[in-house]
Design a protein around this motif. Structure first.
Motif, short mmCIF file in Angstrom:
data_model
loop_
_atom_site.label_atom_id
_atom_site.label_comp_id
_atom_site.label_asym_id
_atom_site.label_seq_id
_atom_site.Cartn_x
_atom_site.Cartn_y
_atom_site.Cartn_z
N ALA A 101 -9.21 2.00 -1.45
CA ALA A 101 -8.76 2.60 -2.61
C ALA A 101 -7.81 2.30 -3.60
CB ALA A 101 -8.10 4.06 -1.49
N CYS A 102 -6.34 1.30 -2.60
CA CYS A 102 -5.75 0.68 -3.95
C CYS A 102 -5.97 -0.02 -5.10
CB CYS A 102 -4.62 0.01 -3.06
SG CYS A 102 -3.18 1.81 -1.84
N VAL A 137 -8.32 2.11 9.45
CA VAL A 137 -7.62 2.47 8.26
C VAL A 137 -7.49 1.76 7.05
CG1 VAL A 137 -5.37 3.80 8.17
CG2 VAL A 137 -6.88 4.56 10.47
N TRP A 138 -7.04 0.34 7.67
CA TRP A 138 -5.81 -0.49 6.82
C TRP A 138 -6.96 -0.45 5.85
CZ3 TRP A 138 -2.65 -3.62 10.40
CH2 TRP A 138 -1.73 -2.77 11.40
N GLY A 161 -3.25 9.68 3.79
CA GLY A 161 -3.00 8.33 3.79
C GLY A 161 -1.48 7.24 4.22
N LEU A 221 -1.19 5.74 7.06
CA LEU A 221 -0.72 4.19 7.00
C LEU A 221 0.94 4.18 8.00
CD1 LEU A 221 -1.31 1.37 5.95
CD2 LEU A 221 0.75 2.65 4.02
N LEU A 272 -5.65 8.28 -7.29
CA LEU A 272 -4.67 8.31 -6.02
C LEU A 272 -4.09 8.89 -5.46
CD1 LEU A 272 -3.64 4.33 -5.72
CD2 LEU A 272 -5.50 5.26 -4.19
N ILE A 329 -5.79 11.11 -2.65
CA ILE A 329 -5.50 11.06 -0.99
C ILE A 329 -4.08 9.84 -0.25
CG2 ILE A 329 -8.43 10.01 -1.29
CD1 ILE A 329 -6.81 6.81 -0.90
N ALA A 330 -3.19 10.23 -1.91
CA ALA A 330 -1.93 9.18 -1.09
C ALA A 330 -1.43 10.50 0.11
CB ALA A 330 -1.40 9.99 -2.68
N MET A 384 0.71 -0.70 0.28
CA MET A 384 0.14 0.11 -0.23
C MET A 384 0.86 1.30 -0.07
SD MET A 384 -2.80 -0.39 2.77
CE MET A 384 -3.99 -2.42 2.58
N LEU A 394 0.52 3.98 -2.71
CA LEU A 394 0.73 5.52 -2.46
C LEU A 394 1.93 6.81 -3.07
CD1 LEU A 394 -1.37 5.31 0.98
CD2 LEU A 394 -1.87 5.50 -1.50
N LEU A 400 -7.42 2.48 3.62
CA LEU A 400 -6.83 2.06 1.74
C LEU A 400 -6.26 0.87 1.00
CD1 LEU A 400 -3.99 4.18 4.61
CD2 LEU A 400 -5.67 5.14 3.01
#
Length: 344
Positions: free
Chosen positions: A138-139, A131-132, A152, A156, A145, A148-149, A53, A57, A135
């Motif tokens: 999304a990934c 959270v994971w 994120g 992370l 992306l 939010i990177a 991830m 990101l 994310l």
């Protein structure tokens, strides 16, 4: 990307199934022998999806050919995140045996007892999982992306750093290191990158120039991890505080001392030499060997972090735990890569 024969996925599931039966038998007849190896295997595996991830990101922000080449393999790494559900179930069952701070008086004299308590720990686990999961979705969906990177990557980094503290550092509630989470995060990125490179290079999806670029990226992460880990050791050695020295003492004597020497030689020095020399950076077998070595030693390092805290270690159950995660993770990864190839 070359399509993987379905039989390979079946073999991976078969290995995971046999290993799972061995772990289940251990849970029935000698559960205390399972929890330590299971935790070490969980800690090693967790770096794969979360490191993947982070790399996805990071590429969304920076761009570059490396991310385009590694994208299918990184997405496949993220797809192994559902393994966290059975992993967490076993860890919760063995938490009382693993973590002394869960018992009354376990942290009575510790300065961090406000942090190490059952209610707060459960709240953190729920936060990490939420959270994971967001994310990961999304990934895997892709899209824009880059929006939010930044947030994120921050989320992370924070959640993984604290999760590593909760999982392995808190096995000794009196040991403290401000670099512990950073070292774990660097190790996760290194593991995810090395595994993605293995998948891509074995599939023949990278030419000589791409192989050189990937080798240099792997070299940079190797140096970063080694720098952080060495600085932690140096600071603790200079401070010479009894609690912190005892943590290293358990890991630097006897057989674990030999493992520590192996980590220095095979997790840093040999890969550093192989990846630093320009003529070797374009040699696919050399880069493959360095990546495989880094994956192996990152797993060994997680065993070194966890198992010295246990009075005794079952080699059979340790191998079974590692094979379960390796087999199931490989099967999920191969399935995702086949889907990627089908939609390409």
């Amino acid at each position: 990307m070359t399509r993987t024969p379905p039989r390979t996925e079946g073999v991976a599931w078969a290995i995971a199934g046999l290993a799972g039966l061995a772990v289940l038998a251990g849970l029935v007849w000698m559960p205390r022998a399972v929890y330590g190896p299971w935790l070490a295997a969980c800690a090693a595996w967790l770096g794969w999806p979360l490191g993947s991830m982070a790399l996805i990101l990071a590429h969304a922000l920076t761009g570059g050919r490396w991310g385009d080449i590694l994208r299918p393999a990184l997405r496949a790494g993220v797809a192994t995140l559902p393994l966290g559900l059975p992993a967490l179930a076993v860890l919760l069952a063995g938490a009382g045996d693993l973590y002394p701070w869960l018992h009354a008086g376990g942290t009575a004299h510790a300065a961090n007892r406000f942090y190490l308590n059952p209610s707060f720990a459960l709240l953190r686990i729920a936060l990490y999982a939420g959270v994971w999961a967001v994310l990961a979705v999304a990934c895997l969906r892709g899209g824009r992306l880059a929006r939010i990177a930044p947030a994120g990557l921050i989320l992370l980094a924070l959640t993984f750093s604290f999760a590593s503290i909760d999982l392995t550092e808190s096995l000794d509630p009196h040991f403290n290191s401000s670099a512990y989470g950073l070292i774990a995060a660097a190790g996760a990125g290194l593991l995810a990158l090395a595994l993605a490179m293995l998948l891509v290079l074995l599939a023949g999806s990278a030419d000589g120039a791409a192989t050189r670029d990937l080798a240099r990226l792997l070299l940079g992460l190797t140096v970063l991890w080694a720098y952080l880990d060495f600085m932690q050791f140096l600071i603790i050695w200079q401070s010479n505080l009894p609690v912190e020295a005892a943590w290293y003492g358990r890991r630097l004597h006897g057989g674990w001392g030999a493992v520590a020497v192996g980590i220095v030689l095979l997790h840093f020095l040999l890969p550093f030499v192989l990846l630093m020399l320009a003529p070797l950076q374009v040699r696919r077998p050399v880069v493959l060997g360095a990546a495989a070595l880094l994956v192996t030693m990152e797993v060994a390092r997680n065993l070194w972090l966890v198992l010295p805290e246990r009075a005794s270690v079952s080699v059979m159950l340790t191998l079974a735990s590692l094979l379960l995660f390796a087999g199931a993770g490989a099967a999920l990864c191969l399935r995702t890569m086949q889907r990627e190839a089908a939609h390409a």
